[in-house]
Scaffold this active site. Structure first.
Site, PDB file in Angstrom:
ATOM      1  CG  ASP A  19      -1.966  -1.053   1.201  1.00  0.00           C
ATOM      2  OD1 ASP A  19      -2.190  -1.603   0.115  1.00  0.00           O
ATOM      3  OD2 ASP A  19      -2.545  -1.341   2.266  1.00  0.00           O
TER       4      ASP A  19
HETATM    5  P1  NAP Z   1       0.872  -3.998   3.099  1.00  0.00           P
HETATM    6  O1  NAP Z   1       0.228  -3.031   2.181  1.00  0.00           O
HETATM    7  O2  NAP Z   1       0.029  -4.637   4.133  1.00  0.00           O
HETATM    8  O3  NAP Z   1       1.566  -5.122   2.173  1.00  0.00           O
HETATM    9  C1  NAP Z   1       2.346  -6.124   2.712  1.00  0.00           C
HETATM   10  C2  NAP Z   1       2.820  -7.001   1.564  1.00  0.00           C
HETATM   11  O4  NAP Z   1       3.814  -7.868   2.126  1.00  0.00           O
HETATM   12  C3  NAP Z   1       1.733  -7.871   0.979  1.00  0.00           C
HETATM   13  O5  NAP Z   1       1.413  -7.444  -0.316  1.00  0.00           O
HETATM   14  C4  NAP Z   1       2.330  -9.302   0.986  1.00  0.00           C
HETATM   15  O6  NAP Z   1       2.254  -9.849  -0.335  1.00  0.00           O
HETATM   16  C5  NAP Z   1       3.789  -9.070   1.400  1.00  0.00           C
HETATM   17  N1  NAP Z   1       4.300 -10.096   2.306  1.00  0.00           N
HETATM   18  C6  NAP Z   1       3.691 -10.638   3.376  1.00  0.00           C
HETATM   19  N2  NAP Z   1       4.474 -11.556   3.961  1.00  0.00           N
HETATM   20  C7  NAP Z   1       5.622 -11.592   3.239  1.00  0.00           C
HETATM   21  C8  NAP Z   1       6.814 -12.333   3.352  1.00  0.00           C
HETATM   22  N3  NAP Z   1       7.005 -13.244   4.315  1.00  0.00           N
HETATM   23  N4  NAP Z   1       7.799 -12.118   2.432  1.00  0.00           N
HETATM   24  C9  NAP Z   1       7.616 -11.209   1.445  1.00  0.00           C
HETATM   25  N5  NAP Z   1       6.508 -10.472   1.306  1.00  0.00           N
HETATM   26  C10 NAP Z   1       5.516 -10.667   2.186  1.00  0.00           C
HETATM   27  O7  NAP Z   1       2.084  -3.333   3.857  1.00  0.00           O
HETATM   28  P2  NAP Z   1       2.629  -1.840   3.843  1.00  0.00           P
HETATM   29  O8  NAP Z   1       2.985  -1.426   2.456  1.00  0.00           O
HETATM   30  O9  NAP Z   1       3.651  -1.800   4.903  1.00  0.00           O
HETATM   31  O10 NAP Z   1       1.374  -0.960   4.244  1.00  0.00           O
HETATM   32  C11 NAP Z   1       0.869  -0.878   5.583  1.00  0.00           C
HETATM   33  C12 NAP Z   1      -0.652  -0.814   5.577  1.00  0.00           C
HETATM   34  O11 NAP Z   1      -1.138  -0.802   6.928  1.00  0.00           O
HETATM   35  C13 NAP Z   1      -1.171   0.438   4.911  1.00  0.00           C
HETATM   36  O12 NAP Z   1      -2.388   0.156   4.274  1.00  0.00           O
HETATM   37  C14 NAP Z   1      -1.399   1.363   6.081  1.00  0.00           C
HETATM   38  O13 NAP Z   1      -2.327   2.396   5.832  1.00  0.00           O
HETATM   39  C15 NAP Z   1      -1.936   0.379   7.093  1.00  0.00           C
HETATM   40  N6  NAP Z   1      -1.826   0.985   8.424  1.00  0.00           N
HETATM   41  C16 NAP Z   1      -0.641   1.002   9.055  1.00  0.00           C
HETATM   42  C17 NAP Z   1      -0.524   1.684  10.269  1.00  0.00           C
HETATM   43  C18 NAP Z   1       0.780   1.781  10.992  1.00  0.00           C
HETATM   44  O14 NAP Z   1       0.765   2.383  12.048  1.00  0.00           O
HETATM   45  N7  NAP Z   1       1.863   1.230  10.482  1.00  0.00           N
HETATM   46  C19 NAP Z   1      -1.627   2.334  10.815  1.00  0.00           C
HETATM   47  C20 NAP Z   1      -2.835   2.282  10.127  1.00  0.00           C
HETATM   48  C21 NAP Z   1      -2.918   1.607   8.938  1.00  0.00           C
HETATM   49  P3  NAP Z   1       2.303 -11.435  -0.525  1.00  0.00           P
HETATM   50  O15 NAP Z   1       1.176 -11.989   0.277  1.00  0.00           O
HETATM   51  O16 NAP Z   1       2.136 -11.644  -2.006  1.00  0.00           O
HETATM   52  O17 NAP Z   1       3.622 -11.896  -0.032  1.00  0.00           O
END
Ligand code: NAP
Length: 462
Positions: free
Chosen positions: A389
């Site tokens: 994301d």
């Molecule tokens: P993400 O959008 O959740 O994507 C994580 C990706 O990691 C997935 O596409 C997955 O694809 C891949 N993945 C999972 N396990 C893996 C592994 N073992 N090896 C390799 N790849 C792996 O993560 P992000 O880009 O960090 O985004 C964070 C999200 O959380 C955002 O939508 C954000 O708004 C939300 N959020 C975060 C917070 C915060 O405080 N951090 C707060 C509110 C909301 P595969 O399954 O194909 O591997």
């Protein structure tokens, strides 16, 4: 010890605890000092507990000892068993426990000293404490259940939900006001308690699990305010100070997270984000191109500048040490290595900083979004490690996307991009990511830790 001596000692430990809490919070505001901040906050908690053990109001130590032993066992087991990736739901459970404790203290205080004899201000603080404490207890339990996947993660909505919630709020607030002005009626107080528990459930179920971190920090803020109210009821200064610090830092954190996602608190709480998925995000097309391990290693080894962009997948794979090894191998070849950190990458604020600090990645190599984005056009390879994301260009390019306007790390502006992920899995928002279909992007499938370890080996062999 004489009574006045005990009182001085008690107030001294509370003052010490408050100073430790404030210094701890200051330490937590920067990754470099965060560990020290945590230790200071723990020292503050220890000082507060020791001081309280000398409190004159203690009737028996047996229940305190039982609580201490039980709490230590539960806390110890949670620390050992709960993996780092489940930290958000563990935190939600902690909030539920803290809020439940505040609610129970309030209810006990009502049973012991409630009624017309209690001053109006104390009655108000007590009602506030129980109302927020009960709401936070069930709200945090639902948040933990959603994050753990035992409760459906997508928003649970029904027709007229806002009206039902509005009525529930009116009933809770009405009972609260009545219990302040009409202290003789215990039934109204207990009705408020029940409405509080129900409100926590009703407020959190329509929110999708993608927004749970924001909800949790808001609930954290409520738990803090409930603790502060407890402090007013019991005349306990350290609870007032610690609760207020907790309450307002939670609120500030929620606002910062919303800002990082370009969303309002209202949108998070009432927007039902994630209810209808995949419809507005579909600006994809074409094919994803795969790259072999050898080709990826060659591209990295002969680059001038490489930027790693970690995301939630780095945490699930526990790949922080592997990325450090690859960075070392590249740096030994003279490649400039930097890390681009998105404020909401992962599942909790500062998630990536904590993981990379654990692997001793120098803080000087970590760049915030605004610092690193201008550098992508001069970056040879941007390596996206389990992020999705936070690098989704739809947020910038597609005004109809549910994440439109969310600031992103603009890896697609780099000369080339290698995405490390296991397969076609989507990000937390459940949206398609056009980055994976861009000509500049190559996909390296596999678990991030395994891929990074092999890449480091291959780079050393080049
Ligand atoms: P993400 O959008 O959740 O994507 C994580 C990706 O990691 C997935 O596409 C997955 O694809 C891949 N993945 C999972 N396990 C893996 C592994 N073992 N090896 C390799 N790849 C792996 O993560 P992000 O880009 O960090 O985004 C964070 C999200 O959380 C955002 O939508 C954000 O708004 C939300 N959020 C975060 C917070 C915060 O405080 N951090 C707060 C509110 C909301 P595969 O399954 O194909 O591997």
């Amino acid at each position: 010890m004489e009574a006045s001596g005990v009182n001085y000692f008690l107030e001294f430990t509370y003052l010490l605890a408050s100073v430790f809490f404030i210094l701890g919070l200051k330490g937590l505001s920067h990754p470099e000092t965060a560990r020290r901040g945590m230790f200071l906050a723990e020292a503050g908690m220890l000082a507060a507990i020791i001081g309280t053990l000398f409190h004159r109001g203690i009737i028996t130590y047996e229940w305190i000892a039982a609580g201490l032993i039980l709490g230590t066992i539960i806390g110890g087991l949670m620390a050992v068993w709960v993996p780092m990736t489940a930290m958000p739901q563990r935190t939600a459970l902690s909030h539920a426990f803290g809020a439940f404790a505040a609610a129970l203290v309030g209810i006990a205080e009502f049973i012991l000293h409630g009624g017309p004899g209690m001053p109006v201000f104390t009655r108000g603080a007590l009602g506030f404490e129980v109302m927020l404490g009960t709401l936070t207890t069930t709200g945090s339990l639902i948040a933990a259940g959603k994050l753990q996947g035992v409760i459906r993660g997508t928003p649970i909505q029904f027709k007229g939900q806002q009206v039902v919630n509005g009525l529930l709020f009116a009933c809770t607030a009405g009972c609260f006001l009545d219990s302040v002005v009409n202290p003789a009626s215990a039934m109204v107080f207990y009705a408020m308690t029940a409405f509080g528990f129900l409100s926590g459930v009703m407020i959190v179920i329509p929110i999708g699990s993608a927004d749970m971190p924001v909800v949790m920090s808001l609930l954290n803020s409520y738990a803090g305010l409930a603790a502060a109210a407890t402090g007013f009821v019991l005349g306990n200064n350290v609870l007032i100070i610690a609760g207020t610090l907790d309450g307002f830092s939670g609120l500030i954190l929620s606002i910062l997270m919303c800002k990082a996602m370009n969303r309002s608190i209202n949108n998070v709480l009432f927007g039902g984000f994630g209810a209808v998925q995949h419809e507005a995000g579909g600006t994809t097309g074409g094919e994803m191109r795969e790259i072999s391990m050898e080709d990826a290693a060659m591209r990295l080894a002969y680059a001038n500048k490489v930027v790693f962009v970690p995301g939630y997948g780095l945490a699930t794979a526990q790949a922080q040490h592997a990325v450090r090894d690859l960075a070392n191998a590249l740096e030994e070849r003279g490649v400039t290595v930097k890390y681009g950190i998105h404020p909401v990458a992962g599942r909790m604020p500062g998630h990536m900083n904590v993981l990379l600090a654990e692997a001793n990645v120098p803080y000087g190599d970590l760049y915030e979004m605004d610092q690193i984005n201008p550098e992508f056009p001069t970056t040879d390879v941007a390596v996206v490690i389990g992020a999705n994301d936070v690098v989704n260009p739809d947020a910038r390019d597609n005004p109809n996307s549910p994440i439109a306007g969310m600031p992103i790390l603009e890896v697609d502006k780099a000369k080339s991009v290698i995405v490390l992920k296991r397969g076609q899995g989507r990000g937390f928002s459940g949206l398609e990511n056009p980055l994976f279909y861009k000509p500049v992007t190559s996909m390296l499938y596999g678990d991030a830790k395994a891929s990074l370890s092999r890449l480091a080996q291959e780079v050393k062999n080049v």
